[in-house]
Write a protein that holds these residues in place. Structure first.
Motif, PDB file in Angstrom:
ATOM      1  N   LEU A  87      16.255  20.811  -8.685  1.00 13.28           N
ATOM      2  CA  LEU A  87      16.390  21.912  -9.758  1.00 13.28           C
ATOM      3  C   LEU A  87      17.104  21.790 -10.728  1.00 13.28           C
ATOM      4  O   LEU A  87      17.494  23.929 -11.759  1.00 13.28           O
ATOM      5  N   LEU A  88      18.824  21.530 -10.439  1.00 13.78           N
ATOM      6  CA  LEU A  88      19.706  22.128 -11.535  1.00 13.78           C
ATOM      7  C   LEU A  88      19.995  21.234 -12.766  1.00 13.78           C
ATOM      8  O   LEU A  88      20.869  21.062 -13.655  1.00 13.78           O
ATOM      9  N   GLY A  89      18.635  20.275 -13.547  1.00 13.58           N
ATOM     10  CA  GLY A  89      18.530  19.149 -13.853  1.00 13.58           C
ATOM     11  C   GLY A  89      19.405  17.946 -14.379  1.00 13.58           C
ATOM     12  O   GLY A  89      18.864  17.482 -15.478  1.00 13.58           O
ATOM     13  N   ARG A  90      19.793  17.846 -12.892  1.00 16.38           N
ATOM     14  CA  ARG A  90      20.194  16.118 -12.984  1.00 16.38           C
ATOM     15  C   ARG A  90      18.968  14.896 -12.544  1.00 16.38           C
ATOM     16  O   ARG A  90      18.730  15.437 -11.712  1.00 16.38           O
ATOM     17  N   ARG A  91      19.068  14.531 -13.758  1.00 16.43           N
ATOM     18  CA  ARG A  91      18.421  13.190 -12.792  1.00 16.43           C
ATOM     19  C   ARG A  91      18.923  12.582 -12.390  1.00 16.43           C
ATOM     20  O   ARG A  91      20.027  12.092 -11.701  1.00 16.43           O
ATOM     21  N   GLY A  92      17.775  11.775 -11.509  1.00 14.61           N
ATOM     22  CA  GLY A  92      18.068  10.848 -10.167  1.00 14.61           C
ATOM     23  C   GLY A  92      17.555  11.586  -8.287  1.00 14.61           C
ATOM     24  O   GLY A  92      18.079  10.555  -7.616  1.00 14.61           O
ATOM     25  N   SER A  93      17.029  12.090  -8.852  1.00 13.53           N
ATOM     26  CA  SER A  93      16.567  12.713  -7.037  1.00 13.53           C
ATOM     27  C   SER A  93      14.875  11.643  -7.236  1.00 13.53           C
ATOM     28  O   SER A  93      15.019  11.102  -7.690  1.00 13.53           O
ATOM     29  N   ALA A  94      15.096  11.719  -6.013  1.00 10.39           N
ATOM     30  CA  ALA A  94      14.004  10.499  -5.337  1.00 10.39           C
ATOM     31  C   ALA A  94      13.181  11.002  -4.496  1.00 10.39           C
ATOM     32  O   ALA A  94      12.917  10.939  -3.131  1.00 10.39           O
ATOM     33  N   ILE A  95      11.953  10.354  -4.142  1.00 10.47           N
ATOM     34  CA  ILE A  95      10.912  10.177  -3.193  1.00 10.47           C
ATOM     35  C   ILE A  95      10.882   8.716  -2.051  1.00 10.47           C
ATOM     36  O   ILE A  95      11.331   7.773  -2.124  1.00 10.47           O
ATOM     37  N   SER A  96      11.641   9.411  -0.293  1.00  9.02           N
ATOM     38  CA  SER A  96      11.689   8.619  -0.173  1.00  9.02           C
ATOM     39  C   SER A  96      11.235   8.273   1.185  1.00  9.02           C
ATOM     40  O   SER A  96      10.556   9.528   2.090  1.00  9.02           O
ATOM     41  N   VAL A  97      10.918   7.024   1.343  1.00 12.84           N
ATOM     42  CA  VAL A  97       9.774   6.924   2.960  1.00 12.84           C
ATOM     43  C   VAL A  97       9.874   5.435   4.063  1.00 12.84           C
ATOM     44  O   VAL A  97      10.384   4.342   3.115  1.00 12.84           O
ATOM     45  N   GLY A  98      10.201   5.885   4.921  1.00  8.87           N
ATOM     46  CA  GLY A  98      10.512   4.919   6.375  1.00  8.87           C
ATOM     47  C   GLY A  98       9.531   4.214   7.119  1.00  8.87           C
ATOM     48  O   GLY A  98       8.607   5.264   7.091  1.00  8.87           O
ATOM     49  N   LEU A  99       9.529   3.982   6.996  1.00  5.88           N
ATOM     50  CA  LEU A  99       8.956   4.044   8.636  1.00  5.88           C
ATOM     51  C   LEU A  99       9.541   3.102   9.861  1.00  5.88           C
ATOM     52  O   LEU A  99      10.607   1.769   9.617  1.00  5.88           O
ATOM     53  N   LEU A 100       9.827   3.464  11.104  1.00  9.05           N
ATOM     54  CA  LEU A 100      10.202   2.916  12.507  1.00  9.05           C
ATOM     55  C   LEU A 100       9.730   1.968  13.410  1.00  9.05           C
ATOM     56  O   LEU A 100       8.864   2.592  13.241  1.00  9.05           O
ATOM     57  N   GLN A 101      10.187   1.149  13.494  1.00  7.39           N
ATOM     58  CA  GLN A 101       9.094   0.638  14.610  1.00  7.39           C
ATOM     59  C   GLN A 101      10.297   0.745  15.767  1.00  7.39           C
ATOM     60  O   GLN A 101      11.339   0.175  16.152  1.00  7.39           O
TER      61      GLN A 101
ATOM     62  N   ARG B 134       0.960  -0.898   0.341  1.00  3.78           N
ATOM     63  CA  ARG B 134       0.296  -0.346  -0.049  1.00  3.78           C
ATOM     64  C   ARG B 134       1.299   1.471   0.596  1.00  3.78           C
ATOM     65  O   ARG B 134       0.804   2.082  -0.768  1.00  3.78           O
ATOM     66  N   VAL B 135       1.862   0.919   0.753  1.00  5.51           N
ATOM     67  CA  VAL B 135       3.062   2.427   0.626  1.00  5.51           C
ATOM     68  C   VAL B 135       3.826   2.445  -0.535  1.00  5.51           C
ATOM     69  O   VAL B 135       3.296   3.435  -1.458  1.00  5.51           O
ATOM     70  N   ILE B 136       3.931   1.284  -1.550  1.00  6.58           N
ATOM     71  CA  ILE B 136       4.130   1.782  -2.774  1.00  6.58           C
ATOM     72  C   ILE B 136       3.483   2.601  -3.540  1.00  6.58           C
ATOM     73  O   ILE B 136       3.679   2.916  -4.428  1.00  6.58           O
ATOM     74  N   GLU B 137       1.948   1.448  -3.417  1.00  2.00           N
ATOM     75  CA  GLU B 137       1.124   2.406  -4.849  1.00  2.00           C
ATOM     76  C   GLU B 137       0.548   3.893  -3.997  1.00  2.00           C
ATOM     77  O   GLU B 137       1.024   4.728  -5.513  1.00  2.00           O
ATOM     78  N   GLN B 138       0.833   4.521  -2.973  1.00  2.00           N
ATOM     79  CA  GLN B 138       0.944   5.794  -2.743  1.00  2.00           C
ATOM     80  C   GLN B 138       2.133   6.646  -3.327  1.00  2.00           C
ATOM     81  O   GLN B 138       2.391   7.502  -3.458  1.00  2.00           O
ATOM     82  N   VAL B 139       3.774   5.903  -3.150  1.00  2.00           N
ATOM     83  CA  VAL B 139       4.575   6.267  -3.479  1.00  2.00           C
ATOM     84  C   VAL B 139       4.902   6.490  -5.019  1.00  2.00           C
ATOM     85  O   VAL B 139       4.683   7.870  -5.620  1.00  2.00           O
ATOM     86  N   LEU B 140       4.419   5.414  -5.739  1.00  2.00           N
ATOM     87  CA  LEU B 140       3.678   5.583  -6.689  1.00  2.00           C
ATOM     88  C   LEU B 140       3.318   6.907  -7.413  1.00  2.00           C
ATOM     89  O   LEU B 140       3.837   7.398  -8.527  1.00  2.00           O
ATOM     90  N   SER B 141       2.110   6.818  -6.770  1.00  2.00           N
ATOM     91  CA  SER B 141       1.237   7.623  -7.087  1.00  2.00           C
ATOM     92  C   SER B 141       1.475   9.465  -6.730  1.00  2.00           C
ATOM     93  O   SER B 141       1.387   9.959  -8.151  1.00  2.00           O
ATOM     94  N   VAL B 142       2.276   9.654  -6.294  1.00  2.00           N
ATOM     95  CA  VAL B 142       2.870  10.943  -5.998  1.00  2.00           C
ATOM     96  C   VAL B 142       4.226  11.182  -6.728  1.00  2.00           C
ATOM     97  O   VAL B 142       4.074  12.153  -6.829  1.00  2.00           O
ATOM     98  N   GLY B 143       4.615  10.290  -7.316  1.00  2.00           N
ATOM     99  CA  GLY B 143       5.974  10.688  -8.008  1.00  2.00           C
ATOM    100  C   GLY B 143       5.360  10.854  -9.375  1.00  2.00           C
ATOM    101  O   GLY B 143       6.609  11.144 -10.213  1.00  2.00           O
TER     102      GLY B 143
END
Length: 269
Positions: A88-102, A9-18
């Motif tokens: 912002l400088l036009g370089r590819r490879g930035s990423a959305i990052s979601v982690g969960l701590l327990q 479910r988290v992957i689904e949300q991350v792909l959506s905002v991607g």
């Protein structure tokens, strides 16, 4: 809490905002923002915060929308666009990052780079209980525990490395260094088998590394600080500044890298 079920479910949300990040990249006038602040970052985190807390209502640590720390067992840790300056400088490879701590331990991570130089959209993930790291829906059997620095191995470093390429080559030897944005994506790619280690030589906070750290755990890797000690998140101070430098990947390689004199790179010519 079943982290395996939650991961899908988290992957689904991350792909959506991607899709928002990819659309921002494709704007005719380029992404909105300057320096290390892009308008889309806030838009992505607002959406993620809403959806993640709907999946699991717990503590939250975000780069853009602030923190909620109540002492809950679980805590979401979010960076909506790790590598904003490069983006912002036009370089590819930035990423959305979601982690969960327990209880301050990484148990789930999703890192998604919608725009890359070499792979197209790339989503790498893991959760406690899965059989291994997932890359774009496929389970990987790659493991890091027996790898070492060797001729032909690769280190993933920041894009600043090109400014002192000769010195970086010396410090990374015998491995070859490959510059790319986003420490989160570097760590995730190491876990997926693209390199023996990923490095950040500037201070990082939890939102930069928790997701990548989780994915490294799934590949039997480690994440060490500048002293060669495991990075932890058991206090707000450690969430704010997790390490001054970090080395993630194969355990022996990271121990060796942590002992090298990286200060050389910061001495003015």
């Amino acid at each position: 809490m079943n982290c395996v079920d939650l991961l899908a479910r988290v992957i689904e949300q991350v792909l959506s905002v991607g899709k928002l990040l990819a659309a921002e990249w494709d704007r005719p006038d380029g992404p909105r923002g300057s320096g290390d602040k892009a308008e889309v970052d806030v838009e992505i985190e607002v959406a993620l915060r809403r959806e993640l807390l709907a999946l699991l209502d717990c503590d939250f640590w975000g780069e853009e929308t602030g923190r909620r720390l109540t002492g809950h067992e679980f805590c979401w840790v979010v960076d909506p666009n790790d590598g904003t300056s490069d983006f912002l400088l036009g370089r590819r490879g930035s990423a959305i990052s979601v982690g969960l701590l327990q209880n301050a331990v990484p148990v789930l991570g999703v890192v998604y780079a919608p725009v890359t130089n070499d792979r197209g959209p790339d989503c790498i993930s893991w959760a406690k209980g899965t059989g291994g790291v997932l890359r774009n829906g496929q389970i990987l059997l790659h493991r890091l525990e027996h790898l070492e620095l060797a001729i032909g191995s690769k280190l993933l470093v920041s894009t600043a490395a090109v400014n002192k390429a000769e010195l970086n080559a010396k410090l990374c030897f015998p491995a070859e260094f490959i510059p790319m944005p986003s420490i989160a994506y570097r760590l995730a790619r190491v876990a997926a088998g693209d390199a023996v280690a990923g490095v950040s030589l500037v201070p990082v906070s939890a939102h930069d590394i928790v997701a990548g750290h989780a994915i490294l755990i799934g590949a039997r890797g480690v994440l060490l600080n500048q002293l060669g000690n495991p990075i932890t998140y058991e206090s707000e101070a450690y969430l704010s500044k997790s390490s001054l430098r970090c080395f993630g990947g194969a355990p022996r390689a990271c121990q060796e890298l942590s002992r090298r004199n990286w200060d050389e790179l910061f001495i003015a010519p």
